[in-house]
Design a protein around this motif. Structure first.
Motif, PDB file in Angstrom:
ATOM      1  N   GLU A 138       1.581  -1.297   4.287  1.00  0.00           N
ATOM      2  CA  GLU A 138       1.117  -2.659   4.555  1.00  0.00           C
ATOM      3  C   GLU A 138       1.308  -3.548   3.317  1.00  0.00           C
ATOM      4  O   GLU A 138       1.130  -3.118   2.184  1.00  0.00           O
ATOM      5  CB  GLU A 138      -0.366  -2.631   4.938  1.00  0.00           C
ATOM      6  N   ILE A 190      -6.929  -1.028   5.916  1.00  0.00           N
ATOM      7  CA  ILE A 190      -5.654  -0.901   5.200  1.00  0.00           C
ATOM      8  C   ILE A 190      -4.890   0.329   5.682  1.00  0.00           C
ATOM      9  O   ILE A 190      -5.509   1.312   6.117  1.00  0.00           O
ATOM     10  CB  ILE A 190      -5.937  -0.808   3.675  1.00  0.00           C
ATOM     11  N   ILE A 210      -2.040   0.813  -4.666  1.00  0.00           N
ATOM     12  CA  ILE A 210      -1.172  -0.289  -4.248  1.00  0.00           C
ATOM     13  C   ILE A 210      -0.137  -0.567  -5.321  1.00  0.00           C
ATOM     14  O   ILE A 210      -0.475  -0.698  -6.507  1.00  0.00           O
ATOM     15  CB  ILE A 210      -2.007  -1.563  -3.992  1.00  0.00           C
ATOM     16  N   ILE A 222      -0.089  -6.661   1.169  1.00  0.00           N
ATOM     17  CA  ILE A 222      -1.445  -7.149   0.981  1.00  0.00           C
ATOM     18  C   ILE A 222      -1.523  -8.071  -0.232  1.00  0.00           C
ATOM     19  O   ILE A 222      -0.845  -7.855  -1.233  1.00  0.00           O
ATOM     20  CB  ILE A 222      -2.417  -5.946   0.828  1.00  0.00           C
ATOM     21  N   THR A 251      -9.270  -7.843  -2.686  1.00  0.00           N
ATOM     22  CA  THR A 251      -8.758  -8.853  -1.750  1.00  0.00           C
ATOM     23  C   THR A 251      -9.662 -10.087  -1.750  1.00  0.00           C
ATOM     24  O   THR A 251      -9.379 -11.059  -1.053  1.00  0.00           O
ATOM     25  CB  THR A 251      -8.675  -8.294  -0.315  1.00  0.00           C
ATOM     26  N   VAL A 275       0.852  -1.190   0.000  1.00  0.00           N
ATOM     27  CA  VAL A 275       0.000   0.000   0.000  1.00  0.00           C
ATOM     28  C   VAL A 275       0.887   1.238   0.000  1.00  0.00           C
ATOM     29  O   VAL A 275       1.751   1.396   0.870  1.00  0.00           O
ATOM     30  CB  VAL A 275      -0.925   0.012   1.231  1.00  0.00           C
ATOM     31  N   PHE A 296     -12.913  -5.038  -0.678  1.00  0.00           N
ATOM     32  CA  PHE A 296     -12.344  -5.769   0.449  1.00  0.00           C
ATOM     33  C   PHE A 296     -13.305  -6.869   0.881  1.00  0.00           C
ATOM     34  O   PHE A 296     -14.496  -6.629   1.074  1.00  0.00           O
ATOM     35  CB  PHE A 296     -12.085  -4.831   1.627  1.00  0.00           C
TER      36      PHE A 296
END
Length: 488
Positions: free
Chosen positions: A100, A96, A64, A102, A120, A52, A79
């Motif tokens: 991070e 988020i 991202i 992911i 996700t 991110v 998400f």
């Protein structure tokens, strides 16, 4: 094979060292075209470990880095955690934060200046099932309409799922599949997901950890149906690869796979290249003499229906109705062939008869029902317009094969020669107030110079006004809007 129905499909796969093209033909008429350039592979379905780089609370979205030239985009609705939230306005910051790492999957390709859209909510497609490793539901494809059939296949698949974690969506192919075939698909998807998790643990962000099938294999997995009569491939190597893949994952279609080895190219023999050129033009001729005008913009696509030279009805009212009916089938075909997505506005020819409107809308709904891509359709508006939305997952055919015009600067039109001539004369008057050359020389295309000679009286007036001579030079390499004014 006995074809009781008049509807059948043929799939043509043409491969070269630089691209793969797949055409879906219904009753020998092309309906869909898929193109994959080897240097620009479609990335929908690919899974990445991303990092991110920016969170935008005001837009409920984030960017991202997944290792591509443009950062990927994710919205809060993408998400998986958000699907179970009870609150009406969850904040993306709850899911988020910058920096991070992911795990995301591409759900929409890069289109124009926009980066890929990711989610996700990971899903992996098999031939019978779609595996949802982070979910626990068991869904059925919307294409299986009968409630009895839906419950029947759901019960059967449920009995085969034993130690599997995660959820599944049952695809239409599962209806005709045996328990052994469904079980094999379950095993394949579980093994594939274990490999993905193993790869993710051994890689850092940003990195690609799973690449979906290439276009030829994806065609066999996703596009072959009960109506498919033959799959013809013009490469012996690719044909053998697909045959070997089919023997493992879909033995029932092996007899449909054929190597096309004739001298005439497979697309030329089916007149596909000519159809592609037609699909890149704005005007689409109807058999009756009417026509469509299709305009693509970044915001939406407009489709205008016109009667043209059609006079086949009993009266003008009947002519309009017949033209609109014929247009519905052409519109549905063009949506698929051009891969038009987003908002689509159809301007049918005005009809006063409400029964005619209902019949046209019903025919349009019937025609678009064959589309593999999700479409929503509205009623006629007060202005007589029909609005549709078609899910956009990849570039349209025009955006994939064309680029903005350098001559017209993407306007779709160019200035007339008279407009350019007057523009040049205004510029000469302006330049004469700042500079004092001995002569002004106009360098332009033949068409512009011809217009100056045709309206030479204006040149004479301007020469008298600025008290300087103006000469003309033809430059054949210039396009209509291109010119130079030399100060001598």
């Amino acid at each position: 094979m006995n074809y009781k129905s008049t509807q059948y499909e043929d799939i043509l796969i043409s491969t070269t060292c630089f691209e793969t093209r797949v055409a879906i033909l219904e009753n020998s008429i092309i309906q869909e075209l898929h193109i994959e350039h080897n240097m620009q592979r479609n990335i929908v379905g690919n899974i990445f470990i991303g990092k991110v780089i920016r969170v935008l609370p005001g837009l409920q979205s984030a960017f991202i880095d997944i290792g591509l030239d443009k950062a990927a985009f994710i919205h809060i609705s993408d998400f998986r955690e958000n699907k179970h939230e009870n609150t009406m306005t969850p904040s993306i910051e709850k899911f988020i934060f910058p920096g991070e790492t992911i795990l995301v999957q591409v759900i929409k390709d890069q289109i124009g200046t926009k980066g890929a859209r990711v989610s996700t909510q990971i899903s992996i497609a098999g031939r019978m099932l779609v595996y949802l490793p982070f979910d626990n539901c068991l869904g059925v494809s919307q294409k299986i309409k009968s409630e009895i059939d839906r419950e029947k296949i759901k019960t059967r698949v449920q009995s085969l799922i034993t130690n599997n974690r995660g959820g599944f969506i049952i695809r239409t192919q599962a209806e005709e599949a045996t328990d052994e075939e469904i079980s094999a698909d379950l095993k394949y998807l579980n093994t594939l997901w274990e490999n993905i998790i193993g790869t993710a643990k051994s890689n850092r962000s940003p990195s690609l950890i799973y690449k979906d099938l290439d276009l030829p294999h994806k065609t066999l997995r996703d596009m072959v149906t009960q109506k498919t009569r033959a799959i013809n491939i013009d490469s012996g190597h690719v044909a053998n690869n697909l045959l070997n893949w089919a023997k493992i994952f879909n033995p029932s279609i092996t007899e449909k796979i054929h190597y096309y080895d004739k001298e005439t190219s497979i697309f030329e023999a089916a007149n596909i290249d000519q159809e592609i050129n037609t699909a890149l033009s704005k005007k689409v001729e109807l058999k009756s003499g009417g026509y469509l005008i299709i305009e693509e913009t970044e915001a939406l696509t407009s489709i205008d229906v016109n009667t043209g030279g059609f006079v086949g009805g009993k009266n003008f009212k009947d002519t309009i109705f017949r033209t609109n009916l014929e247009a519905t089938q052409a519109i549905a075909r063009q949506l698929r062939l051009r891969n038009l997505g987003g908002i689509i506005i159809v301007d049918f020819i005005d009809m006063d008869d409400q029964d005619h409107k209902k019949a046209v809308l019903k025919e349009l709904q019937k025609s678009i029902s064959k589309d593999r891509t999700k479409i929503t359709l509205s009623e006629f508006s007060q202005l007589g317009l029909v609005e549709m939305t078609r899910k956009r997952t990849r570039e349209s055919l025009t955006n994939q094969l064309c680029e903005p015009c350098n001559i017209c600067q993407s306007r779709g039109v160019i200035k007339t020669s008279r407009t350019i001539c007057y523009e040049i004369l205004r510029e000469i008057v302006k330049e004469s107030k700042q500079f004092n050359p001995k002569e002004f020389r106009i360098i332009a295309s033949q068409k512009i110079i011809d217009m100056f000679l045709e309206e030479s009286q204006y040149l004479t007036i301007i020469e008298d006004q600025i008290k300087k001579p103006i000469s003309l030079i033809v430059e054949n390499g210039y396009y209509q809007e291109q010119y130079d004014i030399a100060l001598l």
